[in-house]
Design a protein around this motif. Structure first.
Motif, mmCIF file in Angstrom:
data_model
loop_
_atom_site.group_PDB
_atom_site.id
_atom_site.type_symbol
_atom_site.label_atom_id
_atom_site.label_comp_id
_atom_site.label_asym_id
_atom_site.label_seq_id
_atom_site.Cartn_x
_atom_site.Cartn_y
_atom_site.Cartn_z
ATOM 1 N N ASP A 218 0.839 -1.201 0.000
ATOM 2 C CA ASP A 218 0.000 0.000 0.000
ATOM 3 C C ASP A 218 0.871 1.246 0.000
ATOM 4 O OD1 ASP A 218 0.879 0.438 2.632
ATOM 5 O OD2 ASP A 218 -0.886 -0.525 3.504
ATOM 6 N N GLU A 219 0.220 2.391 0.134
ATOM 7 C CA GLU A 219 0.922 3.666 0.036
ATOM 8 C C GLU A 219 1.913 3.883 1.177
ATOM 9 O OE1 GLU A 219 -3.152 4.490 1.952
ATOM 10 O OE2 GLU A 219 -2.258 3.124 0.473
ATOM 11 N N SER A 220 1.749 3.176 2.302
ATOM 12 C CA SER A 220 2.643 3.379 3.443
ATOM 13 C C SER A 220 4.072 2.947 3.133
ATOM 14 C CB SER A 220 2.119 2.632 4.671
ATOM 15 O OG SER A 220 2.203 1.225 4.486
ATOM 16 N N THR A 221 4.242 2.026 2.195
ATOM 17 C CA THR A 221 5.583 1.574 1.800
ATOM 18 C C THR A 221 5.953 2.040 0.398
ATOM 19 O OG1 THR A 221 4.739 -0.511 0.882
ATOM 20 C CG2 THR A 221 5.344 -0.496 3.217
ATOM 21 N N GLY A 222 5.157 2.959 -0.144
ATOM 22 C CA GLY A 222 5.393 3.366 -1.524
ATOM 23 C C GLY A 222 5.085 2.261 -2.506
ATOM 24 N N TYR A 223 4.201 1.331 -2.100
ATOM 25 C CA TYR A 223 3.792 0.184 -2.926
ATOM 26 C C TYR A 223 4.956 -0.756 -3.225
ATOM 27 C CZ TYR A 223 -0.232 3.269 -3.696
ATOM 28 O OH TYR A 223 -1.310 4.100 -3.514
ATOM 29 N N LEU A 224 5.923 -0.824 -2.328
ATOM 30 C CA LEU A 224 7.076 -1.713 -2.496
ATOM 31 C C LEU A 224 6.943 -2.912 -1.560
ATOM 32 C CD1 LEU A 224 9.920 0.971 -2.569
ATOM 33 C CD2 LEU A 224 8.912 -0.212 -4.540
ATOM 34 N N ALA A 225 7.310 -4.088 -2.041
ATOM 35 C CA ALA A 225 7.297 -5.304 -1.230
ATOM 36 C C ALA A 225 8.700 -5.581 -0.703
ATOM 37 C CB ALA A 225 6.806 -6.488 -2.052
ATOM 38 N N SER A 226 8.773 -6.081 0.526
ATOM 39 C CA SER A 226 10.055 -6.460 1.118
ATOM 40 C C SER A 226 10.282 -7.957 0.944
ATOM 41 C CB SER A 226 10.063 -6.119 2.612
ATOM 42 O OG SER A 226 9.128 -6.950 3.299
ATOM 43 N N VAL A 227 11.505 -8.383 1.192
ATOM 44 C CA VAL A 227 11.809 -9.806 1.157
ATOM 45 C C VAL A 227 10.954 -10.554 2.176
ATOM 46 C CG1 VAL A 227 13.588 -11.512 1.729
ATOM 47 C CG2 VAL A 227 14.116 -9.629 0.180
ATOM 48 N N ALA A 228 10.730 -9.946 3.341
ATOM 49 C CA ALA A 228 9.888 -10.580 4.362
ATOM 50 C C ALA A 228 8.470 -10.790 3.849
ATOM 51 C CB ALA A 228 9.886 -9.734 5.629
ATOM 52 N N ASP A 229 7.952 -9.813 3.120
ATOM 53 C CA ASP A 229 6.609 -9.949 2.534
ATOM 54 C C ASP A 229 6.567 -11.119 1.558
ATOM 55 O OD1 ASP A 229 5.742 -7.623 3.874
ATOM 56 O OD2 ASP A 229 6.383 -6.334 2.213
ATOM 57 N N LEU A 230 7.586 -11.206 0.716
ATOM 58 C CA LEU A 230 7.625 -12.268 -0.287
ATOM 59 C C LEU A 230 7.786 -13.633 0.365
ATOM 60 C CD1 LEU A 230 9.945 -10.520 -2.915
ATOM 61 C CD2 LEU A 230 7.454 -10.617 -2.917
ATOM 62 N N GLU A 231 8.636 -13.707 1.384
ATOM 63 C CA GLU A 231 8.873 -14.982 2.057
ATOM 64 C C GLU A 231 7.597 -15.487 2.722
ATOM 65 O OE1 GLU A 231 10.587 -18.405 3.596
ATOM 66 O OE2 GLU A 231 11.193 -17.088 1.940
ATOM 67 N N ALA A 232 6.779 -14.571 3.233
ATOM 68 C CA ALA A 232 5.528 -14.965 3.877
ATOM 69 C C ALA A 232 4.562 -15.603 2.883
ATOM 70 C CB ALA A 232 4.876 -13.752 4.546
ATOM 71 N N ALA A 233 4.709 -15.277 1.604
ATOM 72 C CA ALA A 233 3.818 -15.832 0.577
ATOM 73 C C ALA A 233 4.362 -17.087 -0.065
ATOM 74 C CB ALA A 233 3.568 -14.774 -0.506
ATOM 75 N N ARG A 234 5.625 -17.415 0.178
ATOM 76 C CA ARG A 234 6.254 -18.572 -0.472
ATOM 77 C C ARG A 234 5.794 -19.868 0.165
ATOM 78 N NH1 ARG A 234 10.719 -21.765 0.109
ATOM 79 N NH2 ARG A 234 11.283 -20.691 2.066
ATOM 80 N N THR A 235 5.511 -20.862 -0.664
ATOM 81 C CA THR A 235 5.174 -22.200 -0.191
ATOM 82 C C THR A 235 6.014 -23.216 -0.955
ATOM 83 O OG1 THR A 235 3.449 -22.769 -1.809
ATOM 84 C CG2 THR A 235 2.783 -21.384 0.061
ATOM 85 N N GLU A 236 5.794 -24.476 -0.675
ATOM 86 C CA GLU A 236 6.514 -25.527 -1.397
ATOM 87 C C GLU A 236 6.125 -25.580 -2.864
ATOM 88 O OE1 GLU A 236 5.913 -29.206 0.586
ATOM 89 O OE2 GLU A 236 7.167 -28.690 2.324
ATOM 90 N N ARG A 237 4.951 -25.008 -3.205
ATOM 91 C CA ARG A 237 4.501 -25.015 -4.599
ATOM 92 C C ARG A 237 4.967 -23.791 -5.379
ATOM 93 N NH1 ARG A 237 0.754 -28.807 -6.188
ATOM 94 N NH2 ARG A 237 1.668 -28.152 -8.168
ATOM 95 N N THR A 238 5.599 -22.836 -4.711
ATOM 96 C CA THR A 238 6.021 -21.607 -5.396
ATOM 97 C C THR A 238 7.122 -21.906 -6.406
ATOM 98 O OG1 THR A 238 5.519 -20.300 -3.414
ATOM 99 C CG2 THR A 238 6.878 -19.259 -5.114
ATOM 100 N N LYS A 239 6.894 -21.496 -7.648
ATOM 101 C CA LYS A 239 7.911 -21.696 -8.681
ATOM 102 C C LYS A 239 8.460 -20.387 -9.220
ATOM 103 C CE LYS A 239 9.021 -24.174 -12.920
ATOM 104 N NZ LYS A 239 8.568 -25.143 -13.965
ATOM 105 N N LEU A 240 7.661 -19.316 -9.196
ATOM 106 C CA LEU A 240 8.039 -18.118 -9.939
ATOM 107 C C LEU A 240 7.597 -16.862 -9.194
ATOM 108 C CD1 LEU A 240 7.727 -17.793 -13.775
ATOM 109 C CD2 LEU A 240 6.876 -15.939 -12.364
ATOM 110 N N LEU A 241 8.385 -15.807 -9.339
ATOM 111 C CA LEU A 241 8.055 -14.472 -8.846
ATOM 112 C C LEU A 241 7.901 -13.538 -10.037
ATOM 113 C CD1 LEU A 241 7.972 -12.082 -6.716
ATOM 114 C CD2 LEU A 241 10.473 -11.996 -7.008
ATOM 115 N N VAL A 242 6.819 -12.760 -10.044
ATOM 116 C CA VAL A 242 6.673 -11.689 -11.032
ATOM 117 C C VAL A 242 7.206 -10.415 -10.399
ATOM 118 C CG1 VAL A 242 5.078 -10.319 -12.421
ATOM 119 C CG2 VAL A 242 4.668 -12.770 -12.098
ATOM 120 N N PHE A 243 8.235 -9.833 -11.011
ATOM 121 C CA PHE A 243 8.879 -8.633 -10.456
ATOM 122 C C PHE A 243 8.815 -7.515 -11.485
ATOM 123 C CE2 PHE A 243 12.632 -5.951 -9.653
ATOM 124 C CZ PHE A 243 12.345 -5.556 -8.346
#
Length: 402
Positions: A149-174
């Motif tokens: 959201d706007e509080s981070t300037g719409y930027l995701a952190s590594v912690a945010d991405l790691e929280a979404a990763r599972t064993e089925r994760t294959k790809l990140l859209v960046f």
């Protein structure tokens, strides 16, 4: 047999492009005589530079371009794209690592279709461009969203991405610069995200179509350049549409590992074969030329960027962070929801966008289209006077509710 659906579940589940739908409705209203101002489509208002058009005219007269050409792209264009990639991002690739596609959308879909098996998960940072989730699902993948959201300037952190990763994760859209927010990741942030993806053996699709549209102190940085160890698991998609005002010419490309590009090329050989040769010749002139026309457009976009942010933030209840790239503003309108405006109380940003179109005759795209309700996207790739008039109309409409 007659009880079976007429449309396949695979295609029936695809949503229409919200940005193109808004643009089409705005154009239909204008054709009917209403003075609609459109902030919907991400399309530069500049004409394609003359030298590019002339190259296309010349190509149309060449008999060799009246025939089939290699499905993966004209050899001379692929050579030029390799040179352009080195020039603009410092990334050295071979022509065999490049596939020329019918615009960026085909590049994106073919990448997902080539890399994903049914059930593979793809991390998508929201707000996202509307096409990513639909292409992922069409390819059999499952999008997993990281909401910013706007509080981070719409930027995701590594912690945010790691929280979404599972064993089925294959790809990140960046994506940086981003559509719809204009957010730009710093080189340090790009390196952090790239190293995280490499550590977990993920693939990355990085969309670089706005690479030349950055402002102020922001700087574009290409992920495989910042993190060379992930280059063999990175696919870049790009195109001439935004940089050279060539949205209608439909030329994009994939840059990636040779085996991925070869497989995607096999798909394209059956789907569309070669991109129109005249368009490829125009793209060749575009990427081989200097960036003077691009610099001129960027100067105009920067001026409009500053104007639209200032004007939007003057509207009570609207909060608009300053975008650092692309040509979009993505203001929060959460404070406006539920407020009475001309006898109506829009409860969602979709309802607010509809009200703005009907009452102010201004077309904007609601945040629902990008995975984050409560926002609006406004493209500032339109004339200065229309921009000021359009935002002024919105201000006048919203001010009535105070």
């Amino acid at each position: 047999m007659t009880d079976r659906p007429r449309i396949s579940a695979r295609i029936g589940g695809i949503s229409e492009s919200a940005t193109l739908a808004v643009d089409a409705k705005a154009k239909a209203m204008k054709a009917a005589g209403r003075p609609v101002i459109g902030f919907g489509a991400g399309e530069p208002d500049f004409p394609t530079p003359d030298y590019i058009v002339e190259a296309a005219v010349k190509a149309a007269r060449e008999p060799r371009f009246h025939r089939y050409t290699p499905a993966g792209g004209l050899p001379e264009l692929k050579e030029a794209l390799a040179a352009k990639t080195l020039r603009d991002s410092g990334y050295r690739v071979e022509p065999a690592q490049i596939l020329v596609t019918n615009g960026g959308k085909q590049a994106i879909y073919e990448t997902f279709a080539t890399l994903l098996d049914p059930g593979d998960e793809v991390i998508v940072i929201a707000p996202y461009w509307t096409t990513y989730p639909e292409s992922i699902k069409l390819a059999g993948g499952v999008p997993r969203y990281v909401v910013t959201d706007e509080s981070t300037g719409y930027l995701a952190s590594v912690a945010d991405l790691e929280a979404a990763r599972t064993e089925r994760t294959k790809l990140l859209v960046f994506v940086s610069p981003s559509n719809p927010t204009g957010a730009v990741y710093t080189p340090e942030q790009v390196r952090e995200i790239g190293r995280w993806a490499a550590e977990h053996g993920l693939w990355v699709l990085t969309d670089e179509i706005y690479e030349h549209l950055v402002y102020g102190d922001a700087r574009f940085s290409s992920l495989p350049v910042e993190v060379p160890e992930i280059a063999d698991r990175t696919v870049i998609v790009n195109g001439v549409a935004k940089t050279y005002a060539m949205t209608g010419w439909r030329v994009g490309w994939v840059v990636g590992p040779k085996d991925v590009v070869k497989a995607a090329g096999n798909l394209q050989s059956h789907a569309t074969s070669n991109v129109a040769n005249v368009s490829q010749a125009a793209a060749l002139a575009a990427v081989s030329g200097d960036l003077a026309a691009v610099a001129e457009m960027r100067t105009a976009f920067d001026r409009r960027r500053q104007t639209i942010v200032r004007m939007l933030n003057e509207i009570p209840g609207v909060l608009c962070p300053e975008p650092q790239g692309a040509f979009y503003a993505y203001p929060s309108v959460k404070e406006l929801l539920g407020r009475e405006i001309r006898g109506r109380r829009p409860q969602t940003s979709a309802e607010l966008a509809e009200l703005i179109l009907e009452q102010a005759e201004v077309a904007v795209v609601p945040g629902e289209a990008f995975g984050t309700p409560g926002y609006l996207r406004l493209s500032y790739a339109l004339g200065d006077s229309d921009l000021a008039e359009g935002v002024g109309r919105i201000h006048k409409l919203i001010s009535e509710s105070e």
